[in-house]
Design an enzyme around this catalytic site. Structure first.
Site, PDB file in Angstrom:
ATOM      1  N   GLU C 126     -24.429   5.686   2.463  1.00 29.87           N
ATOM      2  CA  GLU C 126     -25.847   4.264   2.389  1.00 29.87           C
ATOM      3  C   GLU C 126     -25.676   4.093   3.824  1.00 29.87           C
ATOM      4  O   GLU C 126     -26.888   2.904   3.348  1.00 29.87           O
ATOM      5  CB  GLU C 126     -24.032   3.401   2.105  1.00 29.87           C
ATOM      6  N   HIS C 284      -4.943   5.521   4.439  1.00 30.86           N
ATOM      7  CA  HIS C 284      -3.075   6.641   4.256  1.00 30.86           C
ATOM      8  C   HIS C 284      -3.682   8.018   5.457  1.00 30.86           C
ATOM      9  O   HIS C 284      -3.210   8.023   6.319  1.00 30.86           O
ATOM     10  CB  HIS C 284      -3.609   7.234   2.643  1.00 30.86           C
ATOM     11  N   LYS C 325       3.729   6.145  11.079  1.00 30.43           N
ATOM     12  CA  LYS C 325       2.215   6.273  10.768  1.00 30.43           C
ATOM     13  C   LYS C 325       2.153   4.900  11.741  1.00 30.43           C
ATOM     14  O   LYS C 325       1.260   5.335  12.376  1.00 30.43           O
ATOM     15  CB  LYS C 325       2.144   6.009   9.715  1.00 30.43           C
TER      16      LYS C 325
END
Lengths: 357, 357, 357, 357
Positions: C126, C284, C325
C-alpha cells in the site's frame, strides 16, 4: 489450462479497471511532520486520515455546525426575540463524571455552551462527591475482594473510597429533610395541581446547595440549564433516599413532570443538536425527546458500542433516522472511541475555540 | 557469539521448564463427534473447551446453583415457612424483548422461575406491542431515510412498523385515563399517605389489562412477580403519557416507592441470584439493590460490553465485588455474547430442565 | 424487621468505611480549561483522567522510556561502541498504511527513530501504491456490488481504485524479472550456501527502486532498517508474483532466513522496545522474536481487540509476560483505540519532541 | 402554542403511519417452550429471533448451500468426472486449535468435509503439541509473572505448560534433520527446478509423522487436504527451526510455491465456499485466493472483530465484495461471536447432519 499464461478470467478479476472515477475525491493524507509539532494542524489532518480519525474530523465539523446554528439569535421584535437558533442536548454516563472528563463537562456548563443535560444517577452524584473528597486513579486489575475488605470501590481503573459516600450521606441528608418539608408545605401548586418533586428539581436544589465552582451542577443551577435523570433513584442518591425514607418518609419523586419539560424543550427548539457520550438511557432519552420535533438537526455520538447485538447503545445514527429521532437530511456522526481520549480534544477545537482566544 | 550454537540465554528463555504442575488440571477437550449428534453432550463439552465456551459452562453451573438454592423452601413452623431459599432477579434490555428472546423470558415468568424483573421502558412496551401486531425480521443495513419515509422503525436487524405504535396508543390511552381517575379517587392511601402510581404498579395494570398469554407482563401480573423500570417514561409509553397529559393532566409517577420495594426484596432474600442480559440501567439497578444485602450470592451477566472504557455496562463482575454488590466468595460469571445466541440454550440446560422432562 | 430504621446489615453494607487509604494516591483531575487552549497541557492531563486517557498517558511514559534507553549509546572502546541501548521494533497492519498514519510511520523511519519493522503484505504494497496513485476517503457504508462494478476497492472508509493495482503491476513486473535473474546468477552465495530471496531482501529492493521520499520503505532501505513480512505472498504483491511466475518461473522466497535475522536482532539488543499497532501476525511475530531475549523491556500495544475470545490479537500484555515475551518487571501498556486517533498524538509527544523543537 | 393539545408536528412525527408494508415479512418468533426441550427446534428458531441469532440461522443456510454444491459430483465422461461442485476453504486462528474446537476441526478433516485449510503457525503446532501433552483450562486473570516463574504459558483462559514445547522440540528435531537431508538429496526436482520445501509440504510431513488419529494434520495428510500457512516461521515451530539452523543449517522454506498451489485450487474450483473462524492472515489469505476466481460463491465468517478501525479482520463481507473476493450475488454471512460458542453447533446442524444419523 495453458500453464504458461495466467488464465484470462483470473487476470480479468485481479486487474479490473476502474470504469468511473469515484466521486469521493478527497485524497488520504496524514500529518505533514515537516511543519514541526503543531497539534492544531495535526488534528486537522485527521479528517483525511481514514477510519475513526475521519470520524473525529466529521465530529469537529458537526459540532461547529451546532455552535454556529446556536449563535444565530433571533432579532427584531416578536415573542421569540433572543431565542437561540439551536438547542444543544448533552448526555453522558456516570463513569465520565468519575473520570477527568468532569472538568470538560463543567467547562461547557459554566460557559453556557449547552442548553440541556441528561445523565444517570451516578452522573449526578459523582460530581457532588468529588466536591467532598477526591476520586483516585487505580488499575483495572485490582481484586474486588481486596478492595471490598478495604472499603474501596472501583470504577474501571478509578477508585472511590467508600468514605466518600459516607460524606455524601452526611451532606445530602439535611437536603432530603428540606425536600420532604417543602413537599408537605406546598401540597398543592398555585394552579391547583399537587406539588411534586422531580429529578431535575432535586438536582437543581443540590447544585444550588453545593455552592462549589468545581461542580457541574452548581453551574447548571446558576445558568438555569436543566438536568434530567429519569432514574435518579438508581445510585448512591437512591440509597440515601431509601435510608432517609425510614426516618422521614413521604418524599415523592415524579418523573412525568420532567418528561414534559424535556420534550417541550425539544419541541420548541429552533433547531437541535445532540452530543451523547456513552449509551444506555442517556442516549435513548435525548433521542426520544428529539422525536417530538421530528428529529434532531445535528448529532455526535461518542461510544464504544457495536450494533451487532441490536442494542440501542451500539446502534449507528442511521437507526435513529428510521425512528424520526434524527432528521433524514442530517449528517450525524458516530465516533467509536472511549470518550476520555477524544472529547477534550473535540471541545478544544470547537466550543473552546468559539469563546477562548 | 558462537554461531553454531543457540545462545544459552535464548535456549533457556524458550525452553523454560514447568517447575510445578499447574493446579488447574482440567484438560481442554472438545466434543467427541464419534458419539453422533447429541446436543446435550455437545453443550456439556463447552466447559472444557476454553474462552467463552468455558464461560458458557460456568454459567450453566451458576444458574443451576441459583435454582437449587431457590428450591430450598423453608419448612417447619415460624414466620418464614414457605419462603424460598433464593430470590432471582432477572434484568434485560429493550432490544431483547423485541427479539425472539421474548418467548424465553415469558417462559421463565409464566412458570414462576424468577422472582423479580428489572427492565427499561422499551423492555415493557415492546412486549405489549407484540400482542397488537408483529415485529419483523429485516436487515442491519436498511437505510434510515427509506425506512422513515415508509414509517418503519429499525432495531438492529428487526423492523417495527410505526402503525404498531399507533395501535399501542389506541390501546394504552383508556388505561391512562383509568390511572388518572384512580389517582384522584385515592388521593390518600388507607394509612394516610398520598396515593401515587409507580412504574411497577402501572406495569402490573398493563399486564392485567392485556390479558394475553403471549405477554411476559400478563404472567408477571398473574404470578405477582414485580417488574421495576425506574425510567418508564423513556420510550413509547412515555410518549403516550406525554400526549395524554395534554388531554387529561395530573398523573404522577413516583419512582421512590419502587426503589423501596426493590431494595426490600433484596434485603429480605435468604440468598439472591442475578441474571442480567445487557447493560445500562437494568444491570446497575439490580446490582445496586443487592448492595442492600451486602452482595448477591450468584450472578450471571451476558453482554458484549468491555471494561476498557470504564462503563458499568462493560465492567467485569469483580468490579461489583469491590462495591459489595456481589459477595466476596461468590463465583459470578460474565459471558461475552449476544444474548440471543446463548440465553435460550442456557435456559434449556437449567430452568427448563428443572421443570420439563 | 423494624420499619422505621434501616436494617443494620444494610446500613453496614452501604456505609462500609475505608479502613486503609489506598496506596494509589493520584487524584483524578481533568484538564483545567481556565488556562486556555493548550494541547500539550490538555494531553498531559490525560494521565490523571482515567480509562483509556490514563493508558494514553502511560503510553507516552513508556515510549519516552524506550527513547531514553535507545539514546544511551555505548562509548569507550570495544566491539560494541556505538551500539544503541535499546532496539525498537515497530509493527503495524496493512490498513494503517492505507490510512493517513503512513506519513507518521514514514516520519519515524526517515528520522531513524525505530530499528526494525514487521508488517503484512498489504502494509508493504500500500505504501508503494500510494507513490503511484492516491488512496481516497470514502465511507464505510458504500455497497460492495456498486464498488466492484466500478473497479473500486474499499478498506474501511477508504477507497483504492483498482487502476492503482494495475499501475502497481506495471511497476513491479520488471523488478520481479530482476529478482529471478539475480537468483539465477547467484545460485550459490560466497560462503557456499544457496542464494535465496527473503521478504526483507525483496522489500529493500522495492524501497530502493521506488526512489520516492514519500515512501516508508524508501527510507527503510536508505536507513538500513530491516522490514520483515513473513507472509509477503498474502496480498497484491503475491498476486503479481503469482502472475509473474507464469511468464518467468523459478523465484523462491524463503522465510527462514528472515526469521534468523529478526531473532538475531532481538537477541543482540541491549534492551528492546515493542510498538505494535493492530493485531495478527505483526503483533505475534515481534513478541515471539522478543522471547529469544527472554522478553522485551518496553511495550506499547495499540489496538481494539479484546481478550475474551482467546485471540493473540486481543490479549493483554500480561499474557505475553507468561510466555517470556515481555519481561516480568516491565510496565507494558495496551491502549484500546483505533490507532488513527492516537498514534500521531503519541508520536508528537515522544519521538517528534525528541528531535524537533 | 395551545397547551391542551399536542402540537400537530409532534403528533405527526410520533404517529407516522406505515405507508407500505415492509417486504420483510418474516415475523420475529422465538422458541416455543411448550414443545419441551428440543435443541434442534430451539436452534431452528434462531433464524427468526433477531440479531446474531438470525445470523446463526443464516450461517446454517449458507453452510448447507456449500455442502449441497460440493456434493454435486460431475458425472458422465470427460476430464472432470468426479470433480466436486464446490471447493471448501477452511481457515482458523491458532487459539482455536488450543481450544476444544480442535476436535470439531479434526472431525471435518477426518471425514473429508473440507478441501483446503489455511491457518497460522500456532494453528499447526498446537495440534501436534496436544498429541504430546494436554493443554489445560485456567483463567483469564492468572498473573503473567507467576505463570512465567512456573513455566506455564497462557492463551486466554487456557494454559500450556512450557514442558509441552520442550517435548515438541524433542519430537520435531529429527524431522527437521530429515527435511534438510531431503532438500540436499533432491537439489533439483525431476523437471529441473530447484527442490524447496514449502509450509504445506512440511505440515504434511509432520502430519504423516505424528501418526495420531487425534491430530487434525494426521488426517489432512491421510486425506490429502492441503494445509497452507504462509508464515509458518511465526510460532514455536519457527523457534525450533531457528534453533535447529545452528546445528544443521541450510533449510529453505519457500512460500511462493504454496501461493501457486492455493491460488490454483481457487481458480480450478467449480464453485467455492469459505469458512473463516477469526481474522488476520487466515481470513485475508483465503479471500485473496478467491479473488483469482473472481470471488467465492459462499462465505461464513465467525469472529468478534469490528469494522470501525478499518481492519481486514473486522471488515464485513461486503468489503470483500468490493475487491472481487466474494461474488456480487453471493449471500455471505458474518456471525459476530467467539467461535467456541457457535461453531460446534453450526457443524452439528450442517456437516455432521450430512453424514451422521
Amino acid at each position: 489450462m495453458a500453464e504458461n499464461k495466467v488464465p484470462k478470467t483470473t487476470e480479468d478479476a485481479v486487474l479490473v479497471h476502474s470504469s468511473t472515477l469515484p466521486e469521493y475525491s478527497v485524497e488520504v493524507q496524514g500529518f505533514d511532520w515537516s511543519q514541526g509539532i503543531d497539534y492544531e494542524a495535526l488534528l486537522n489532518s485527521y479528517a483525511t486520515s481514514g477510519y475513526q480519525a475521519t470520524n473525529y474530523g466529521h465530529s469537529v465539523t458537526e459540532l461547529n455546525k451546532m455552535i454556529a446554528a446556536r449563535n444565530q439569535i433571533i432579532v427584531g421584535d416578536g415573542d421569540e426575540v433572543g431565542v437561540q437558533g439551536c438547542t444543544i442536548f448533552l448526555g453522558y454516563t456516570s463513569n465520565l463524571v468519575s473520570s477527568g472528563l468532569r472538568e470538560t463537562l463543567r467547562f461547557l456548563v459554566q460557559h453556557k455552551l449547552v442548553d440541556c443535560i441528561v445523565t444517570t444517577a451516578g452522573g449526578v452524584e459523582e460530581d457532588f462527591i468529588k466536591c467532598l473528597a477526591p476520586t483516585l486513579v487505580g488499575d483495572f486489575g485490582l481484586k474486588g475482594q481486596y478492595l471490598r475488605e478495604n472499603g474501596i470501590n472501583r470504577i474501571g481503573n478509578l477508585l472511590v473510597p467508600n468514605n466518600n459516600y459516607c460524606k455524601f450521606e452526611d451532606w445530602v441528608n439535611p437536603i432530603l429533610d428540606q425536600l420532604v418539608e417543602e413537599q408537605k408545605k406546598n401540597s398543592t401548586t398555585p394552579d391547583g395541581e399537587r406539588f411534586v418533586w422531580t429529578p431535575s428539581k432535586i438536582i437543581a436544589k443540590l447544585g444550588e446547595t453545593i455552592n462549589d465552582e468545581r461542580s457541574i451542577y452548581y453551574w447548571a443551577w446558576k445558568n438555569q440549564i436543566p438536568v434530567f435523570s429519569p432514574a435518579l433513584t438508581d445510585g448512591s442518591l437512591g440509597d440515601m433516599m431509601f435510608f432517609h425514607s425510614y426516618k422521614n418518609p413521604g418524599l415523592i419523586m415524579d418523573i412525568l413532570g420532567d418528561l414534559k419539560a424535556l420534550n417541550t424543550m425539544a419541541m420548541r427548539a429552533k433547531s437541535s443538536g445532540m452530543i451523547i457520550l456513552g449509551g444506555g438511557i442517556v442516549k435513548h432519552h435525548i433521542c426520544n425527546a428529539n422525536l417530538m420535533r421530528n428529529g434532531a438537526d445535528y448529532a455526535v455520538f461518542v461510544n464504544t458500542g457495536q450494533e451487532f447485538d441490536g442494542s440501542d447503545s451500539g446502534a449507528r445514527p442511521d437507526e435513529a433516522v428510521s425512528w424520526g429521532k434524527i432528521k433524514k437530511d442530517a449528517t450525524p456522526v458516530k465516533l467509536y472511541a472511549d470518550a476520555t481520549l477524544v472529547f477534550p480534544l473535540l471541545v478544544a477545537q470547537t466550543f473552546a475555540k468559539s469563546i477562548l482566544k
